[in-house]
Design a protein around this motif. Structure first.
Motif, PDB file in Angstrom:
ATOM      1  N   UNK A 168       0.838  -1.197   0.000  1.00 50.00           N
ATOM      2  CA  UNK A 168       0.000   0.000   0.000  1.00 50.00           C
ATOM      3  C   UNK A 168       0.871   1.244   0.000  1.00 50.00           C
ATOM      4  N   UNK A 169       0.307   2.311  -0.521  1.00 53.72           N
ATOM      5  CA  UNK A 169       0.995   3.588  -0.562  1.00 53.72           C
ATOM      6  C   UNK A 169       0.060   4.664  -0.026  1.00 53.72           C
ATOM      7  N   UNK A 170       0.621   5.616   0.694  1.00 59.26           N
ATOM      8  CA  UNK A 170      -0.164   6.741   1.214  1.00 59.26           C
ATOM      9  C   UNK A 170      -0.369   7.744   0.081  1.00 59.26           C
ATOM     10  N   UNK A 171      -1.622   8.084  -0.204  1.00 58.37           N
ATOM     11  CA  UNK A 171      -1.942   8.984  -1.311  1.00 58.37           C
ATOM     12  C   UNK A 171      -2.952  10.034  -0.869  1.00 58.37           C
ATOM     13  N   UNK A 172      -3.065  11.070  -1.673  1.00 54.55           N
ATOM     14  CA  UNK A 172      -4.035  12.143  -1.441  1.00 54.55           C
ATOM     15  C   UNK A 172      -4.171  12.926  -2.732  1.00 54.55           C
ATOM     16  N   UNK A 173      -4.969  13.969  -2.719  1.00 55.75           N
ATOM     17  CA  UNK A 173      -5.063  14.823  -3.905  1.00 55.75           C
ATOM     18  C   UNK A 173      -3.866  15.781  -3.929  1.00 55.75           C
ATOM     19  N   UNK A 231     -12.873   9.719  -1.889  1.00 61.83           N
ATOM     20  CA  UNK A 231     -12.748  10.731  -0.838  1.00 61.83           C
ATOM     21  C   UNK A 231     -11.358  11.353  -0.842  1.00 61.83           C
ATOM     22  N   UNK A 232     -10.346  10.523  -1.039  1.00 62.53           N
ATOM     23  CA  UNK A 232      -8.981  11.052  -1.094  1.00 62.53           C
ATOM     24  C   UNK A 232      -8.808  11.967  -2.294  1.00 62.53           C
ATOM     25  N   UNK A 233      -9.360  11.567  -3.434  1.00 62.28           N
ATOM     26  CA  UNK A 233      -9.262  12.395  -4.642  1.00 62.28           C
ATOM     27  C   UNK A 233      -9.998  13.715  -4.457  1.00 62.28           C
ATOM     28  N   UNK A 234     -11.037  13.722  -3.619  1.00 65.69           N
ATOM     29  CA  UNK A 234     -11.805  14.945  -3.372  1.00 65.69           C
ATOM     30  C   UNK A 234     -11.156  15.842  -2.320  1.00 65.69           C
ATOM     31  N   UNK A 235     -10.022  15.411  -1.784  1.00 64.80           N
ATOM     32  CA  UNK A 235      -9.304  16.247  -0.838  1.00 64.80           C
ATOM     33  C   UNK A 235      -9.772  16.140   0.597  1.00 64.80           C
ATOM     34  N   UNK A 236     -10.441  15.043   0.948  1.00 67.42           N
ATOM     35  CA  UNK A 236     -10.948  14.901   2.314  1.00 67.42           C
ATOM     36  C   UNK A 236      -9.909  14.364   3.279  1.00 67.42           C
ATOM     37  N   UNK A 237      -8.829  13.820   2.761  1.00 66.62           N
ATOM     38  CA  UNK A 237      -7.802  13.292   3.638  1.00 66.62           C
ATOM     39  C   UNK A 237      -6.810  12.437   2.871  1.00 66.62           C
ATOM     40  N   UNK A 238      -5.872  11.853   3.608  1.00 71.84           N
ATOM     41  CA  UNK A 238      -4.895  10.941   3.016  1.00 71.84           C
ATOM     42  C   UNK A 238      -5.375   9.513   3.248  1.00 71.84           C
ATOM     43  N   UNK A 248      -4.360   4.041 -12.439  1.00 65.70           N
ATOM     44  CA  UNK A 248      -5.069   5.026 -13.263  1.00 65.70           C
ATOM     45  C   UNK A 248      -5.055   6.400 -12.609  1.00 65.70           C
ATOM     46  N   UNK A 249      -5.381   6.442 -11.311  1.00 64.62           N
ATOM     47  CA  UNK A 249      -5.414   7.732 -10.617  1.00 64.62           C
ATOM     48  C   UNK A 249      -4.026   8.356 -10.485  1.00 64.62           C
ATOM     49  N   UNK A 250      -3.015   7.525 -10.252  1.00 63.59           N
ATOM     50  CA  UNK A 250      -1.658   8.050 -10.151  1.00 63.59           C
ATOM     51  C   UNK A 250      -1.158   8.547 -11.503  1.00 63.59           C
ATOM     52  N   UNK A 251      -1.572   7.867 -12.570  1.00 67.24           N
ATOM     53  CA  UNK A 251      -1.131   8.274 -13.909  1.00 67.24           C
ATOM     54  C   UNK A 251      -1.738   9.605 -14.332  1.00 67.24           C
ATOM     55  N   UNK A 252      -3.026   9.813 -13.995  1.00 71.93           N
ATOM     56  CA  UNK A 252      -3.662  11.062 -14.438  1.00 71.93           C
ATOM     57  C   UNK A 252      -3.592  12.178 -13.396  1.00 71.93           C
ATOM     58  N   UNK A 253      -2.948  11.908 -12.250  1.00 72.83           N
ATOM     59  CA  UNK A 253      -2.771  12.939 -11.240  1.00 72.83           C
ATOM     60  C   UNK A 253      -3.953  13.141 -10.317  1.00 72.83           C
TER      61      UNK A 253
END
Length: 304
Positions: A168-173, A231-238, A248-253
């Motif tokens: 797993x990796x920690x991600x956020x917007x 939720x992470x993509x919407x900026x609600x948290x990490x 897909x999400x990491x590729x498109x930012x």
């Protein structure tokens, strides 16, 4: 071996009973089955006579299940459901060879669904039905042939075939990372964290892996990876997410790494099934295929 015929009521009697038990009305059951009220009443009476047990209490113009009838109705409803599902499966694939497979929602939609077409193309005549399940279940009382399971083995009596390791990796917007100035793993102690209910200690394990001391870790709780990723993509948290399922999400930012920490290994994925089902041709073929598919792509950097 089937019990003696006298203990096997006819399908018509069981259908009449189940409909009346579910609707609580002879009239409603008759309308549902396309029969007269008297016909349904006769069928229920015949069932009671065959079993030697009163299934309903008759009170003026109404009926109510007896205690015995209530328990019997639950069993019969499940049996009829399984017969119905078996019939639908056969109609969908009259040549036979259907695999009923339980999958985790995010794994099923992100990893398996895009690839399952290759399995079907390589095995004409076989069909695969996917059902999402979040928790282990008892194969003996279900219609499923196998399940793709994550985490420690909790399948009594089942055989497990290892599929892949998860990281797993920690991600956020991107906006979230910039807003909090995230860089080092310790920076995540001061931001909202998103938690998965089935993995309540995920963040604790992650910080422990980074050798970072922490107090109580609070934040929003989610029951599925798909929701926590949104939720992470919407900026609600990490969020801590399986690396190979968010390419897909990491590729498109849409999602970005929340720190410079590397991916952390957690547990693994297994294919679970009863030993006496291992030689069932669709399951045996699927097991061979999925292991080859994983090997062909190289051990994924993570799973979910």
């Amino acid at each position: 071996m089937l019990p003696p015929r006298r203990f096997l009521p006819s399908f018509s009697l069981l259908s009449a009973f189940e409909a009346a038990a579910r609707t609580g009305s002879i009239t409603a059951a008759a309308n549902e089955l396309g029969l007269t009220q008297s016909a349904v009443s006769r069928q229920i009476a015949a069932l009671e006579a065959q079993l030697g047990v009163a299934l309903f209490r008759r009170e003026r113009q109404t009926i109510r299940l007896t205690l015995a009838g209530d328990g019997y109705a639950r069993e019969i409803r499940e049996a009829l459901r399984r017969i119905s599902n078996a019939s639908l499966t056969l109609r969908a694939n009259p040549q036979g060879g259907t695999l009923n497979l339980a999958v985790l929602p995010f794994f099923g939609s992100r990893w398996l669904a895009p690839r399952i077409g290759r399995f079907l193309a390589a095995h004409p005549g076989m069909a695969v039905n996917l059902v999402t399940r979040l928790e282990p279940f008892d194969f003996r009382f279900d219609t499923l042939d196998a399940a793709i399971h994550f985490g420690p083995a909790r399948w009594p009596g089942a055989e497990l075939t290892f599929l892949m390791q998860e990281k797993v990796v920690a991600v956020c917007s991107r906006e979230f990372r910039e807003r909090y100035g995230l860089a080092a793993p310790a920076d995540l102690l001061n931001v909202p964290l998103l938690h998965l209910s089935s993995r309540p200690d995920a963040w604790e394990n992650w910080f422990s892996e980074q050798k970072i001391a922490f107090d109580a870790l609070h934040g929003m709780l989610f029951d599925q990876f798909a929701a926590i990723a949104e939720a992470a993509a919407a900026g609600l948290g990490a969020a801590l997410l399986p690396r190979f399922l968010i390419d897909r999400e990491l590729a498109d930012g849409t999602l970005v790494p929340a720190s410079n920490a590397p991916a952390v290994a957690t547990s693994g994925y297994h294919l679970a099934y009863l030993p006496d089902r291992a030689t069932y041709p669709p399951l045996a073929a699927f097991k061979t295929w999925i292991l080859e598919e994983i090997a062909k792509e190289g051990a994924p950097p993570s799973g979910a």
